[in-house]
Design a protein around this motif. Structure first.
Motif, PDB file in Angstrom:
ATOM      1  N   GLU A  50      14.163  -6.327  22.364  1.00 46.64           N
ATOM      2  CA  GLU A  50      13.003  -7.218  22.360  1.00 46.64           C
ATOM      3  C   GLU A  50      11.800  -6.535  21.728  1.00 46.64           C
ATOM      4  O   GLU A  50      11.065  -7.153  20.950  1.00 46.64           O
ATOM      5  CB  GLU A  50      12.669  -7.655  23.793  1.00 46.64           C
ATOM      6  CG  GLU A  50      13.676  -8.602  24.388  1.00 46.64           C
ATOM      7  CD  GLU A  50      13.447  -8.837  25.884  1.00 46.64           C
ATOM      8  OE1 GLU A  50      12.453  -8.309  26.436  1.00 46.64           O
ATOM      9  OE2 GLU A  50      14.271  -9.549  26.485  1.00 46.64           O
ATOM     10  N   PHE A  51      11.593  -5.261  22.032  1.00 50.00           N
ATOM     11  CA  PHE A  51      10.478  -4.511  21.464  1.00 50.00           C
ATOM     12  C   PHE A  51      10.627  -4.399  19.949  1.00 50.00           C
ATOM     13  O   PHE A  51       9.665  -4.570  19.209  1.00 50.00           O
ATOM     14  CB  PHE A  51      10.415  -3.119  22.104  1.00 50.00           C
ATOM     15  CG  PHE A  51       9.263  -2.288  21.633  1.00 50.00           C
ATOM     16  CD1 PHE A  51       8.002  -2.462  22.186  1.00 50.00           C
ATOM     17  CD2 PHE A  51       9.429  -1.329  20.646  1.00 50.00           C
ATOM     18  CE1 PHE A  51       6.924  -1.701  21.761  1.00 50.00           C
ATOM     19  CE2 PHE A  51       8.367  -0.564  20.212  1.00 50.00           C
ATOM     20  CZ  PHE A  51       7.114  -0.743  20.766  1.00 50.00           C
ATOM     21  N   ARG A  52      11.863  -4.123  19.503  1.00 52.83           N
ATOM     22  CA  ARG A  52      12.114  -4.011  18.057  1.00 52.83           C
ATOM     23  C   ARG A  52      11.850  -5.330  17.352  1.00 52.83           C
ATOM     24  O   ARG A  52      11.271  -5.352  16.263  1.00 52.83           O
ATOM     25  CB  ARG A  52      13.553  -3.560  17.805  1.00 52.83           C
ATOM     26  CG  ARG A  52      13.769  -2.092  18.113  1.00 52.83           C
ATOM     27  CD  ARG A  52      15.195  -1.671  17.885  1.00 52.83           C
ATOM     28  NE  ARG A  52      15.598  -1.944  16.523  1.00 52.83           N
ATOM     29  CZ  ARG A  52      16.863  -2.056  16.126  1.00 52.83           C
ATOM     30  NH1 ARG A  52      17.836  -1.898  16.985  1.00 52.83           N
ATOM     31  NH2 ARG A  52      17.142  -2.300  14.876  1.00 52.83           N
ATOM     32  N   GLU A  53      12.275  -6.440  17.958  1.00 59.68           N
ATOM     33  CA  GLU A  53      12.049  -7.747  17.347  1.00 59.68           C
ATOM     34  C   GLU A  53      10.570  -8.110  17.350  1.00 59.68           C
ATOM     35  O   GLU A  53      10.057  -8.641  16.373  1.00 59.68           O
ATOM     36  CB  GLU A  53      12.853  -8.820  18.075  1.00 59.68           C
ATOM     37  CG  GLU A  53      14.342  -8.731  17.829  1.00 59.68           C
ATOM     38  CD  GLU A  53      15.129  -9.732  18.653  1.00 59.68           C
ATOM     39  OE1 GLU A  53      14.510 -10.646  19.242  1.00 59.68           O
ATOM     40  OE2 GLU A  53      16.363  -9.599  18.700  1.00 59.68           O
ATOM     41  N   LYS A  54       9.886  -7.818  18.447  1.00 61.95           N
ATOM     42  CA  LYS A  54       8.469  -8.164  18.582  1.00 61.95           C
ATOM     43  C   LYS A  54       7.619  -7.444  17.543  1.00 61.95           C
ATOM     44  O   LYS A  54       6.718  -8.025  16.946  1.00 61.95           O
ATOM     45  CB  LYS A  54       7.988  -7.812  19.987  1.00 61.95           C
ATOM     46  CG  LYS A  54       6.527  -8.112  20.231  1.00 61.95           C
ATOM     47  CD  LYS A  54       6.137  -7.737  21.642  1.00 61.95           C
ATOM     48  CE  LYS A  54       4.652  -7.969  21.883  1.00 61.95           C
ATOM     49  NZ  LYS A  54       4.255  -7.543  23.225  1.00 61.95           N
ATOM     50  N   HIS A  55       7.914  -6.167  17.303  1.00 67.89           N
ATOM     51  CA  HIS A  55       7.117  -5.359  16.390  1.00 67.89           C
ATOM     52  C   HIS A  55       7.777  -5.186  15.023  1.00 67.89           C
ATOM     53  O   HIS A  55       7.312  -4.371  14.220  1.00 67.89           O
ATOM     54  CB  HIS A  55       6.827  -3.994  17.016  1.00 67.89           C
ATOM     55  CG  HIS A  55       6.033  -4.085  18.279  1.00 67.89           C
ATOM     56  ND1 HIS A  55       4.702  -4.422  18.295  1.00 67.89           N
ATOM     57  CD2 HIS A  55       6.387  -3.909  19.569  1.00 67.89           C
ATOM     58  CE1 HIS A  55       4.255  -4.437  19.533  1.00 67.89           C
ATOM     59  NE2 HIS A  55       5.268  -4.130  20.338  1.00 67.89           N
ATOM     60  N   ASN A  56       8.831  -5.938  14.760  1.00 69.18           N
ATOM     61  CA  ASN A  56       9.536  -5.921  13.479  1.00 69.18           C
ATOM     62  C   ASN A  56       9.930  -4.497  13.072  1.00 69.18           C
ATOM     63  O   ASN A  56       9.636  -4.042  11.979  1.00 69.18           O
ATOM     64  CB  ASN A  56       8.684  -6.588  12.391  1.00 69.18           C
ATOM     65  CG  ASN A  56       9.512  -6.934  11.174  1.00 69.18           C
ATOM     66  OD1 ASN A  56      10.730  -7.062  11.260  1.00 69.18           O
ATOM     67  ND2 ASN A  56       8.860  -7.075  10.029  1.00 69.18           N
ATOM     68  N   ILE A  57      10.573  -3.796  13.970  1.00 71.96           N
ATOM     69  CA  ILE A  57      11.028  -2.431  13.719  1.00 71.96           C
ATOM     70  C   ILE A  57      12.482  -2.496  13.276  1.00 71.96           C
ATOM     71  O   ILE A  57      13.318  -3.100  13.933  1.00 71.96           O
ATOM     72  CB  ILE A  57      10.891  -1.561  14.980  1.00 71.96           C
ATOM     73  CG1 ILE A  57       9.426  -1.474  15.386  1.00 71.96           C
ATOM     74  CG2 ILE A  57      11.488  -0.182  14.736  1.00 71.96           C
ATOM     75  CD1 ILE A  57       9.206  -0.785  16.704  1.00 71.96           C
ATOM     76  N   ARG A  58      12.745  -1.860  12.124  1.00 73.63           N
ATOM     77  CA  ARG A  58      14.113  -1.818  11.610  1.00 73.63           C
ATOM     78  C   ARG A  58      14.533  -0.379  11.404  1.00 73.63           C
ATOM     79  O   ARG A  58      13.725   0.466  11.060  1.00 73.63           O
ATOM     80  CB  ARG A  58      14.208  -2.563  10.286  1.00 73.63           C
ATOM     81  CG  ARG A  58      14.060  -4.059  10.429  1.00 73.63           C
ATOM     82  CD  ARG A  58      14.049  -4.727   9.097  1.00 73.63           C
ATOM     83  NE  ARG A  58      12.779  -4.376   8.463  1.00 73.63           N
ATOM     84  CZ  ARG A  58      12.587  -4.283   7.164  1.00 73.63           C
ATOM     85  NH1 ARG A  58      13.563  -4.530   6.339  1.00 73.63           N
ATOM     86  NH2 ARG A  58      11.418  -3.950   6.674  1.00 73.63           N
TER      87      ARG A  58
END
Length: 118
Positions: free
Chosen positions: A82-90
């Motif tokens: 969820e954190f990765r999706e929220k902050h667009n981390i790839r």
């Protein structure tokens, strides 16, 4: 945090297997036979009939702890995603699902790049 939970769960899995192995061995032994058990760093002498119920109780508690750790591990995994999706981390090498693939766009133009014909 997720790595710590995973390593603790793996450690407890090994301990659970060790408890199971000892319990299986002690079931076939005479209940009045002497055995030794490590309690708080001190080796104590007991009989099999005293040690076996304690080991079975420990095994049950370890399996409950492993279940709890696995649930926490799954929750941390969801939280991380969820954190990765929220902050667009790839991660490096991960494709962006919003952008069309680059090779598909070039292939649609009709070019034959990368094909060797003899």
């Amino acid at each position: 945090e997720q790595r710590g939970l995973a390593s603790k769960a793996a450690e407890l899995e090994l301990e659970l297997n060790e408890h199971s192995l000892v319990i299986e061995t002690l079931r076939d032994v005479d209940p009045t036979r002497r055995c030794y058990r490590m309690v708080g760093g001190v080796l104590v002498e007991r009989t099999v009939k005293e040690v076996l119920p304690a080991l079975e109780g420990n095994r049950e508690q370890i399996s409950k702890i492993i279940e709890t750790l696995n649930q926490q591990l799954q929750a941390k995994g969801r939280e991380l995603n969820e954190f990765r999706e929220k902050h667009n981390i790839r991660l490096v090498g991960e494709d962006d699902p919003k952008q069309p693939p680059k090779e598909g766009a070039e292939g649609a133009k009709g070019g034959s790049a990368g094909v060797l014909v003899s």
